[in-house]
Motif scaffolding. Structure first.
Motif, PDB file in Angstrom:
ATOM      1  N   LEU A  94     -37.690 -37.132  81.592  1.00  0.00           N
ATOM      2  CA  LEU A  94     -38.756 -36.368  82.239  1.00  0.00           C
ATOM      3  C   LEU A  94     -38.209 -35.581  83.417  1.00  0.00           C
ATOM      4  O   LEU A  94     -38.450 -34.377  83.536  1.00  0.00           O
ATOM      5  CB  LEU A  94     -39.865 -37.310  82.720  1.00  0.00           C
ATOM      6  CG  LEU A  94     -40.975 -36.660  83.561  1.00  0.00           C
ATOM      7  CD1 LEU A  94     -41.733 -35.620  82.748  1.00  0.00           C
ATOM      8  CD2 LEU A  94     -41.925 -37.718  84.103  1.00  0.00           C
ATOM      9  N   PHE A  95     -37.460 -36.243  84.292  1.00  0.00           N
ATOM     10  CA  PHE A  95     -36.927 -35.566  85.474  1.00  0.00           C
ATOM     11  C   PHE A  95     -35.851 -34.548  85.101  1.00  0.00           C
ATOM     12  O   PHE A  95     -35.745 -33.487  85.711  1.00  0.00           O
ATOM     13  CB  PHE A  95     -36.340 -36.586  86.455  1.00  0.00           C
ATOM     14  CG  PHE A  95     -37.305 -37.663  86.849  1.00  0.00           C
ATOM     15  CD1 PHE A  95     -38.594 -37.355  87.224  1.00  0.00           C
ATOM     16  CD2 PHE A  95     -36.927 -38.992  86.829  1.00  0.00           C
ATOM     17  CE1 PHE A  95     -39.499 -38.342  87.577  1.00  0.00           C
ATOM     18  CE2 PHE A  95     -37.811 -39.996  87.182  1.00  0.00           C
ATOM     19  CZ  PHE A  95     -39.103 -39.678  87.550  1.00  0.00           C
ATOM     20  N   GLY A  96     -35.039 -34.865  84.098  1.00  0.00           N
ATOM     21  CA  GLY A  96     -33.923 -33.991  83.743  1.00  0.00           C
ATOM     22  C   GLY A  96     -32.737 -34.236  84.654  1.00  0.00           C
ATOM     23  O   GLY A  96     -32.655 -35.255  85.348  1.00  0.00           O
ATOM     24  N   TYR A  97     -31.828 -33.280  84.700  1.00  0.00           N
ATOM     25  CA  TYR A  97     -30.654 -33.419  85.553  1.00  0.00           C
ATOM     26  C   TYR A  97     -30.181 -32.040  85.998  1.00  0.00           C
ATOM     27  O   TYR A  97     -30.620 -31.008  85.456  1.00  0.00           O
ATOM     28  CB  TYR A  97     -29.515 -34.156  84.830  1.00  0.00           C
ATOM     29  CG  TYR A  97     -28.967 -33.440  83.609  1.00  0.00           C
ATOM     30  CD1 TYR A  97     -27.902 -32.546  83.726  1.00  0.00           C
ATOM     31  CD2 TYR A  97     -29.495 -33.656  82.341  1.00  0.00           C
ATOM     32  CE1 TYR A  97     -27.388 -31.888  82.616  1.00  0.00           C
ATOM     33  CE2 TYR A  97     -28.990 -33.009  81.224  1.00  0.00           C
ATOM     34  CZ  TYR A  97     -27.942 -32.128  81.367  1.00  0.00           C
ATOM     35  OH  TYR A  97     -27.435 -31.472  80.269  1.00  0.00           O
ATOM     36  N   VAL A  98     -29.318 -32.007  87.005  1.00  0.00           N
ATOM     37  CA  VAL A  98     -28.770 -30.753  87.519  1.00  0.00           C
ATOM     38  C   VAL A  98     -27.266 -30.740  87.303  1.00  0.00           C
ATOM     39  O   VAL A  98     -26.623 -31.787  87.220  1.00  0.00           O
ATOM     40  CB  VAL A  98     -29.091 -30.543  89.012  1.00  0.00           C
ATOM     41  CG1 VAL A  98     -30.582 -30.445  89.240  1.00  0.00           C
ATOM     42  CG2 VAL A  98     -28.483 -31.662  89.856  1.00  0.00           C
ATOM     43  N   LEU A 156     -17.599 -38.972  78.782  1.00  0.00           N
ATOM     44  CA  LEU A 156     -18.962 -39.488  78.807  1.00  0.00           C
ATOM     45  C   LEU A 156     -19.915 -38.519  78.114  1.00  0.00           C
ATOM     46  O   LEU A 156     -20.825 -38.937  77.387  1.00  0.00           O
ATOM     47  CB  LEU A 156     -19.409 -39.731  80.247  1.00  0.00           C
ATOM     48  CG  LEU A 156     -20.843 -40.254  80.431  1.00  0.00           C
ATOM     49  CD1 LEU A 156     -21.063 -41.526  79.628  1.00  0.00           C
ATOM     50  CD2 LEU A 156     -21.142 -40.485  81.909  1.00  0.00           C
ATOM     51  N   TRP A 157     -19.713 -37.221  78.329  1.00  0.00           N
ATOM     52  CA  TRP A 157     -20.569 -36.219  77.676  1.00  0.00           C
ATOM     53  C   TRP A 157     -20.459 -36.334  76.156  1.00  0.00           C
ATOM     54  O   TRP A 157     -21.471 -36.285  75.443  1.00  0.00           O
ATOM     55  CB  TRP A 157     -20.195 -34.821  78.144  1.00  0.00           C
ATOM     56  CG  TRP A 157     -20.912 -33.726  77.408  1.00  0.00           C
ATOM     57  CD1 TRP A 157     -20.389 -32.864  76.495  1.00  0.00           C
ATOM     58  CD2 TRP A 157     -22.295 -33.396  77.513  1.00  0.00           C
ATOM     59  NE1 TRP A 157     -21.356 -32.020  76.018  1.00  0.00           N
ATOM     60  CE2 TRP A 157     -22.534 -32.321  76.625  1.00  0.00           C
ATOM     61  CE3 TRP A 157     -23.363 -33.902  78.260  1.00  0.00           C
ATOM     62  CZ2 TRP A 157     -23.792 -31.729  76.476  1.00  0.00           C
ATOM     63  CZ3 TRP A 157     -24.617 -33.321  78.110  1.00  0.00           C
ATOM     64  CH2 TRP A 157     -24.819 -32.256  77.240  1.00  0.00           C
ATOM     65  N   ASN A 202     -27.771 -39.298  87.665  1.00  0.00           N
ATOM     66  CA  ASN A 202     -26.863 -39.259  88.818  1.00  0.00           C
ATOM     67  C   ASN A 202     -25.438 -38.940  88.379  1.00  0.00           C
ATOM     68  O   ASN A 202     -24.669 -38.342  89.129  1.00  0.00           O
ATOM     69  CB  ASN A 202     -26.890 -40.598  89.550  1.00  0.00           C
ATOM     70  CG  ASN A 202     -28.205 -40.839  90.266  1.00  0.00           C
ATOM     71  OD1 ASN A 202     -28.599 -40.078  91.138  1.00  0.00           O
ATOM     72  ND2 ASN A 202     -28.909 -41.890  89.865  1.00  0.00           N
ATOM     73  N   GLU A 203     -25.080 -39.346  87.155  1.00  0.00           N
ATOM     74  CA  GLU A 203     -23.731 -39.077  86.647  1.00  0.00           C
ATOM     75  C   GLU A 203     -23.516 -37.585  86.414  1.00  0.00           C
ATOM     76  O   GLU A 203     -22.396 -37.086  86.534  1.00  0.00           O
ATOM     77  CB  GLU A 203     -23.494 -39.866  85.360  1.00  0.00           C
ATOM     78  CG  GLU A 203     -23.479 -41.364  85.576  1.00  0.00           C
ATOM     79  CD  GLU A 203     -23.373 -42.156  84.284  1.00  0.00           C
ATOM     80  OE1 GLU A 203     -22.739 -43.231  84.290  1.00  0.00           O
ATOM     81  OE2 GLU A 203     -23.926 -41.694  83.261  1.00  0.00           O
ATOM     82  N   PHE A 204     -24.577 -36.863  86.093  1.00  0.00           N
ATOM     83  CA  PHE A 204     -24.464 -35.414  85.914  1.00  0.00           C
ATOM     84  C   PHE A 204     -24.329 -34.709  87.260  1.00  0.00           C
ATOM     85  O   PHE A 204     -23.525 -33.792  87.415  1.00  0.00           O
ATOM     86  CB  PHE A 204     -25.694 -34.874  85.178  1.00  0.00           C
ATOM     87  CG  PHE A 204     -25.719 -35.194  83.713  1.00  0.00           C
ATOM     88  CD1 PHE A 204     -25.183 -34.304  82.785  1.00  0.00           C
ATOM     89  CD2 PHE A 204     -26.272 -36.369  83.256  1.00  0.00           C
ATOM     90  CE1 PHE A 204     -25.202 -34.605  81.430  1.00  0.00           C
ATOM     91  CE2 PHE A 204     -26.297 -36.670  81.905  1.00  0.00           C
ATOM     92  CZ  PHE A 204     -25.760 -35.783  80.988  1.00  0.00           C
TER      93      PHE A 204
END
Length: 657
Positions: free
Chosen positions: A173-177, A315-316, A305-307
């Motif tokens: 929902l939040f996504g990542y940056v 990891l990707w 947080n890893e992104f």
């Protein structure tokens, strides 16, 4: 001696050329003199100031992204300070040497550093800083700071790192940056004004709410002006006369804050339950009376947080290749057959079209013969004589086989569409799929084939071509629970800018009242759904909230056709990927619902054991927070507890759906 004297005739011949040469020399000297006079006298002050300004380093200061908060103001996503190691190629004297020492301090291959700097220099020039590593630890910062003296071009800058407090919970929902890519850069800058254009190295939202509201969350960068030496390092003492008239810095403006409809405690209960029950799939909870989404979970999940700290290629690759689709937002992007949850909609259609009445019964011997094929019920010995109430309570397939034949697919589709299936909900997040409600015309157009009568049977029990997502089913059951009231689901409550100014305020949006289904027929189906959790033979009778009646429907989805000898075989004996999906969709309280929940439990073998306990735990967390006085255990009845954690997915018991 006379042989060395010039011939007077020759002198006469060359003398015009000498004069021309003198004129050229004199003119050149005059031009240089005039130019020097112009630069030193006329433009001297202006050019001196320009030259001095080359000693000023203009550094962009990142803007803190706006926070994301739950409906009560609890911070779910914000920022934390961090540090970034950078190299400015303009000042680097020995790239190999600086790469070698950074490799030792940061555990990055020297060749990777060299390649990154050279690549950036080709694309962006020597003045563009190259990020070597972000999210530096304090130990790494301490090791790099002394190196700045001996290795010009190396810099350690303070940065802002995105922080997701719930980690894996709600990440879809939040996504990542992450840093903007070259492809994105060209696309997003196409129609932007010069001052709004993004640059390489900028951090942008890549998925979820971070992506949808990137512009609102990003804020406006600041600028800092510092006097530097010839190596690009901050000068020990700043020349106040040089900096006169220039601001010391332009403060960055933080992004706008977004308040969600999500409740952090209900969200936490969903994550805890799906984790403890070792399920994969999706959970979505919604208020049937407003359309506000209370919880949103896709599992398995990832840690955003890893992104934000810079994800490794390894990891990707693991995330992309995960067999259970870690990156998929299953609440809106996964559509599967709804299984027996669809029977609630078929029951409404049959009642409204007067194919059945509440008193109508069909006999279920455990199977139905249609043509040359035998269609089995999930209970081998059958359910006997069943009416619509018992058919929903016990999830009798034979009852709905007969109803499906009488209705036909087009009338079934008509009512499925009324309740929102086959279309996007408009939740506003990227990637939502519309699902599929098949019709005779659809099959002709899509497959070039005529609809077969036998297909009515499988689609009437939510198999066949029928496809629905968790967000669609929770909306459909919300409509049933409120007896026809349709609200548009939404997850963003408001956006607040600087000085607490409300930029956007979303209110519940009432779409329509389903007028083509009578309130009486809604009540009949609601009673059947209430019996699912509270009847003696209800398929979800194990999942209760003391003092509050739940209502819902279980469903099991076969992933492939089964032969006659496989129908009643143990599901958990199959390999994981071949096990049935399980659904539970319901609401509470049964008579006047405040919360509706849809749970898709992939490869869980059955809906009751797969999704039932999770839905119960989510609803119980809601009522414990907002209506604790409603939860009143009956005499001699223990308070409901979460389902026991099992090492493997359980097989459905005989009669379990």
């Amino acid at each position: 001696m006379s042989d060395f004297l010039a011939d007077p005739d020759e002198v006469k011949e060359y003398s015009p050329r000498f004069r021309l040469m003198y004129v050229v020399i004199v003119c050149a000297i005059a031009i240089f003199a005039v130019r020097l006079w112009y630069l030193q006298i006329v433009k001297g002050s202006e050019l001196r100031l320009f030259s001095e300004k080359n000693r000023i380093k203009e550094t962009e200061q990142p803007a803190p992204r706006g926070m994301i908060l739950d409906r009560g103001g609890k911070i779910l996503v914000d920022n934390r300070p961090g540090f970034i190691a950078k190299i400015v190629p303009q000042y680097v004297e020995d790239l190999d040497a600086i790469a070698k020492v950074l490799s030792e301090k940061l555990d990055i291959p020297a060749a990777t550093i060299v390649q990154k700097v050279k690549s950036s220099r080709r694309k962006n020039g020597a003045y563009w800083p190259v990020k070597i590593k972000d999210a530096l630890t304090m130990d790494e910062v301490a090791r790099l700071e002394p190196l700045k003296i001996d290795y010009p071009g190396l810099d350690v800058e303070m940065a802002i790192t995105r922080s997701y407090h719930m980690e894996r919970n709600g990440s879809h929902l939040f996504g990542y940056v992450s840093e903007i890519s070259e492809y994105e850069l060209a696309r997003v800058n196409r129609n932007r004004a010069a001052e709004d254009k993004l640059k390489q190295g900028d951090i942008v939202g890549k998925s979820g709410l971070e992506h949808v509201f990137d512009h609102e969350l990003r804020g406006v960068k600041g600028l800092e002006f510092v006097q530097v030496d010839a190596h690009g390092r901050a000068a020990a003492s700043q020349d106040t006369e040089l900096l006169q008239g220039m601001p010391e810095f332009i403060e960055a403006e933080p992004g706008q804050n977004i308040t969600l409809t999500i409740d952090a405690d209900v969200q936490a209960a969903a994550y805890k339950s799906i984790t403890e029950n070792k399920r994969i799939g999706a959970v979505v909870a919604m208020s049937p009376k407003t359309g506000e989404v209370l919880a949103w979970l896709s599992a398995p999940s990832y840690d955003p947080n890893e992104f934000s700290q810079g994800i490794s290629p390894k990891l990707w690759t693991e995330l992309v290749n995960d067999p259970f689709q870690v990156l998929r937002n299953k609440v809106i992007q996964t559509h599967t057959p709804p299984g027996s949850t669809f029977k609630a909609i078929v029951a409404l259609a049959a009642l409204q079209e007067r194919v059945v009445t509440p008193a109508s019964t069909y006999h279920c011997p455990g199977f139905m013969q249609f043509g040359r094929r035998r269609y089995h019920c999930h209970l081998r010995q059958g359910h006997g004589a069943v009416n619509v109430y018992k058919a929903l309570e016990q999830s009798c397939d034979v009852y709905f086989y007969r109803v499906g034949i009488a209705l036909g697919i087009d009338r079934i589709a008509k009512y499925a569409t009324m309740l929102g299936l086959g279309a996007k909900t408009g939740i506003g997040l990227p990637g939502e799929v519309p699902g599929l409600v098949p019709t005779t015309d659809w099959k002709k157009r899509a497959l070039g084939e005529e609809w077969q009568p036998g297909e009515n049977l499988s689609n009437a029990i939510g198999q066949g071509f029928m496809l629905a997502s968790p967000i669609q089913l929770v909306q459909a059951f919300s409509i049933i629970g409120t007896e026809g009231k349709v609200h548009k689901p939404f997850v963003v409550k408001k956006i607040v800018g600087l000085d607490e100014k409300v930029v956007l305020q979303n209110e519940p949006q009432f779409v329509k009242q389903v007028a083509d289904i009578s309130p009486e027929n809604f009540k009949i189906v609601k009673k059947g759904l209430q019996m699912v959790n509270n009847g003696e033979r209800g398929t979800a009778k194990w999942w209760k909230i003391p003092g509050i009646e739940m209502a819902g429907k279980t469903g099991t989805v076969q992933l492939f056709s089964l032969s006659a000898d496989q129908v009643f075989a143990k599901c958990d004996a199959r390999p994981m990927r071949q096990r049935h999906h399980g659904w539970y969709v319901g609401y509470a309280p049964a008579n006047d619902p405040e919360i509706a929940v849809a749970v898709l439990a992939e490869h869980a073998c059955a809906g009751s054991s797969g999704g039932g306990p999770i839905a119960r735990d989510v609803m119980q967390a809601y009522f414990q927070k907002f209506h604790p006085d409603w939860i009143k255990p009956e005499k001699g009845q223990a308070k409901a507890q979460p389902a026991k954690v099992e090492p493997e997915l359980p097989a459905p018991a005989e009669g379990e759906e």
